[in-house]
Structure formats: C-alpha cells, structure tokens
Design an enzyme around this catalytic site. Structure first.
Site, mmCIF file in Angstrom:
data_model
loop_
_atom_site.group_PDB
_atom_site.id
_atom_site.type_symbol
_atom_site.label_atom_id
_atom_site.label_comp_id
_atom_site.label_asym_id
_atom_site.label_seq_id
_atom_site.Cartn_x
_atom_site.Cartn_y
_atom_site.Cartn_z
ATOM 1 N N GLU A 140 10.642 -36.535 -16.941
ATOM 2 C CA GLU A 140 9.579 -36.112 -17.864
ATOM 3 C C GLU A 140 9.335 -34.647 -17.553
ATOM 4 O OE1 GLU A 140 6.403 -34.833 -19.028
ATOM 5 O OE2 GLU A 140 5.279 -36.365 -17.922
ATOM 6 N N CYS B 92 1.418 -31.242 -18.283
ATOM 7 C CA CYS B 92 2.490 -31.185 -19.276
ATOM 8 C C CYS B 92 1.935 -31.553 -20.642
ATOM 9 C CB CYS B 92 3.636 -32.084 -18.870
ATOM 10 S SG CYS B 92 3.130 -33.766 -18.627
HETATM 11 C C1 UN1 Z 1 1.484 -34.540 -16.802
HETATM 12 O O1 UN1 Z 1 0.658 -33.689 -17.063
HETATM 13 O O2 UN1 Z 1 2.480 -34.245 -16.096
HETATM 14 O O3 UN1 Z 1 -2.075 -37.681 -20.789
HETATM 15 C C2 UN1 Z 1 1.390 -35.961 -17.217
HETATM 16 C C3 UN1 Z 1 -2.437 -36.944 -19.875
HETATM 17 C C4 UN1 Z 1 -1.996 -37.248 -18.481
HETATM 18 C C5 UN1 Z 1 -0.655 -36.557 -18.399
HETATM 19 C C6 UN1 Z 1 0.029 -36.578 -17.127
HETATM 20 N N1 UN1 Z 1 -1.954 -38.659 -18.267
HETATM 21 O O4 UN1 Z 1 -3.083 -35.950 -20.066
#
Ligand code: UN1
Length: 428
Positions: free
Chosen positions: A191, A225
């Site tokens: 990811e 992310c």
């Molecule tokens: C990340 O930022 O690497 O949906 C994933 C969200 C969090 C994301 C995590 N659960 O904002």
C-alpha cells in the site's frame, strides 16, 4: 490449525486492549500523533484484529468443498500459507498498519519477520510484546529493527516467501520488482500512498465541506496516505469555501501533542521540514498562500519541526504540487467550472487511494462515484473528506500507483492475499 490461530489472535486483541494507553503514549511520543488520533489508532487496531479473525471464521479457514465430477471423487479448494512474510511498516500508523499486516500474515498461517519504522521502534517493540503475551509460539513473530538497509536485507533473503509493505510508492515498487525478479514471482502486498482529491461543487454544504477538508488535510500534519491534499472547488463557491476553510484552519492549535487541545503536532523529521521549505518556496514563486506557508519558530517550536497548516492557491493547474504526495500539512486549492473535467484532473495522478466530494446534487454524486479513480470514495463527510477508514466499514484498496494487488486492507479480501490456493482431489 486455523481455529487455534483465530483464538490466538483474539487473545492478542485482548492484550492490545489491556495496553491501549501504553501503546498510544508510545506512538504519541515517537511520531507526534495527537492524543485523540493515538488512542483512536489503537482502538482501530483492536477492531481490525477482531474483524480479520471473524472473516477467517466466516470463511471456515478458506477451506471449502467443490463440485464433484464423479461420485467417488472428493474435491476441495484450500487456501494455504506461503511461508515467512516480511512485514515492513511505516511511521505514520505505527500500531494499526504494523498489526494489520502482521495479523493478516499470521491468521493465514505464515510466520512473520516484522520491521517497524526506525522512527517508531518502541511502539513496534510494545506491539510485538502484545502478540507474545497472547501466547504466540516462539518463532512465529520476529522483531528486527533498522532502516532501509535492514528492509533491503529482508527483501533479498531467499527465506522470505512474501512481503507486506506500507510506505512510499518508490520503495514499494522497488520491493515489487525485486520479488518478481527472483526465479519465480513472490507475493507482495503493498500500500503505497496517495494524492487524494476532494471536489466541492456549487451544491455543497460549505460548512461541512470546510470541516471535512480541514481535518483530512491537517490531521497528523498531513502525514497520511489518505490525506486530502488537493481540493477542486466550483468557481461560484470558491471564495466562500476558501474563507470558511481559512477560518477553521486559523483556529487549529499546533503544538505539543500531549496536550488535549492540540490537533496538529510536529512533522516527523528534518527531512520533512526541508521538504516543507522547498514546497513553500515554490508556492511563493508561482502561487500564494491563503494560510500558513512557514515553519513555526520560537519556544516549543524550536525544539521540533512544526509546520503551519498551509493552504496554497493560484498555482498553475498543471503544477507538480497538485500531483506529488508530500506528506506535509499542505493543501492546494484549484477552481473549476465543470465537475466532469475537474474529476479528470483529480484522476490525473499516478495514485488512486481515496477521494471525496461535497454535493447535495444526486447527478453530481453519481458522476463522482462512477468516474473517480480511487479505491475509497467518500461523500459529504464532516469528519474527514478523504481520511478515516475503519476496519469492517470502509475497505481500503489502493488503485493505480497506490497498491499492487487490487484488493485492500480493512475488508473481506485482505487475509486471503497472504495465502495461495490449492485444489485437493481425492478418489474415494
Ligand atoms: C495510511 O495513512 O497509511 O483512512 C493508512 C485513514 C487511515 C489510513 C491509514 N485509516 O485515514
């Protein structure tokens, strides 16, 4: 046996519950996460272990009878583990993302060599303890600490059958290529970030839109992310929207994340601060700041890297800052006249993780749902335009450069990715 793995992981969830505040405090200290987000992250972790365990049960360990071609033939389809998984985790969700990848691998019957981010080694150590305290057999989970060199060693090791990775696109794709170049391809579950657009149309509730955008742009100083780092707003409501957003941003407290009133803590390190300075210089050349634009200084701000929540406007439409993942409390805002073209612009990035829209118009909503190129779509959310996915509720799949498998975390297809299929035909 899978049933034993399920009960072991459920015991681990209990350990995370018992040590919730230790883990939250560790990740607050190491990463600078706010109190609410730190505690929230451990709660998410507990929910995600339970969700994946329940999926394993619901699918009866992914062992199912198939049709028979002949009466005397018994046939089954079984998902089986790969072997040793390397789990390489990022700093920004040091508990939830580490535990998600580790739990997926372990439930599926693999063993794990887990490398936390070098910025979150204590958090990594504490969470490994939770698994050990749950009674995991010796050798099932192994903790190694270090930076890129250790990660590369893991990826190059012939004993590693697969890699689960969360982090930057460049590193993730490097791992993907390395694992494909072995004598045969090995699984990589990666990811890899996002550049997540939010659309605010002329039919939006601007109070809701400005709250949601502010939270997704500046929560965890934009180091997600899923962060909503670029907004496309209809020209008719642009000034009003921007005014509301700037007001809400001005009210944010930037400071020591130990304090309950602090929403924005520091950025992770000097490299992030330097990146912020480069971005700010580029905005000053080709656009302007509607809010922020500088690293904060004086008092506490001199003892860490604190960036002001920043909103850039008037940049050329094709500027790199609309497209690069920056991992900073930095948002670009563009105006549009036509939603269809705006969505094409928002899609025109090498990522496809999350996207958001604010509109009360059904046709606009449908256009967004049908054409946005991202794995996680949200509409009209005040709690976050593009952030805040929760296990068992929002699945979290990276499209395009945000992922490699076409399946996401937090949902029903996650755990099976750590397995390979085998067909059993036995003549009776
Ligand atoms: C990340 O930022 O690497 O949906 C994933 C969200 C969090 C994301 C995590 N659960 O904002």
């Amino acid at each position: 046996p899978w049933l034993e793995r399920v009960s072991l992981l459920r015991r681990a969830a209990e350990r995370f519950e018992a040590r919730k505040y230790d883990l939250s405090a560790a990740c607050l200290f190491e990463v600078g996460k706010s109190r609410m987000e730190a505690v929230g992250e451990v709660e998410e972790t507990i929910d995600l272990i339970r969700y994946y365990a329940a999926e394993m049960e619901k699918n009866e360990g992914y062992d199912r009878p198939m049709q028979r071609a002949f009466q005397q033939e018994a046939t089954r389809c079984v998902l089986r583990p790969q072997g040793v998984f390397a789990v390489i985790a990022p700093f920004n969700f040091p508990v939830a993302l580490s535990v998600a990848m580790t739990t997926g691998a372990l439930l599926a019957g693999n063993t794990v060599v887990y490398k936390p981010s070098p910025m979150a080694g204590l958090t990594g150590r504490l969470l490994a303890d939770c698994f050990v305290e749950a009674g995991l057999p010796a050798g099932a989970l192994n903790l190694v600490c270090g930076g890129a060199e250790v990660g590369e060693t893991l990826v190059a090791h012939p004993g590693v059958a697969g890699v689960a990775f969360t982090g930057s696109h460049a590193v993730g794709m490097g791992i993907f290529r390395r694992m494909a170049e072995r004598p045969y391809a090995h699984p990589v579950i990666a990811e890899m970030g996002g550049k997540n657009p939010t659309y605010v149309t002329a039919n939006a509730d601007l109070d809701t839109a400005s709250s949601g955008v502010m939270r997704s742009a500046f929560g965890l100083s934009g180091q997600k992310c899923s962060a909503g780092s670029t907004v496309l707003v209809h020209e008719r409501v642009a000034d009003e929207f921007l005014g509301a957003l700037v007001d809400k941003t001005a009210k944010l407290t930037v400071g020591d994340p130990q304090r309950a009133d602090v929403f924005v803590g520091p950025v992770i390190n000097r490299a992030a601060a330097e990146r912020f300075e480069r971005v700010a210089a580029s905005v000053r050349q080709q656009g302007r700041f509607a809010a922020g634009g500088e690293m904060l200084a004086g008092g506490l701000y001199d003892r860490g890297y604190y960036a002001a929540p920043s909103i850039a406007t008037d940049l050329p439409p094709d500027h790199d800052l609309h497209k690069d993942e920056l991992f900073l409390p930095f948002l670009t805002v563009r105006r549009f006249a036509d939603l269809g073209s705006a969505i094409r612009e928002g899609n025109d990035v090498p990522y496809g993780l999350t996207a958001g829209i604010y509109t009360q118009n059904e046709a606009e909503l449908q256009l967004f749902l049908n054409t946005a190129e991202a794995g996680v779509l949200y509409a009209n959310r005040a709690s976050g335009a593009t952030t805040g996915a929760w296990p068992g509720i929002q699945t979290f799949c990276g499209w395009k450069g945000s992922g490699v498998t076409g399946k996401g975390g937090l949902g029903p297809w996650y755990v099976p990715q750590f397995m390979r299929e085998q067909s059993h035909t036995v003549m009776g």
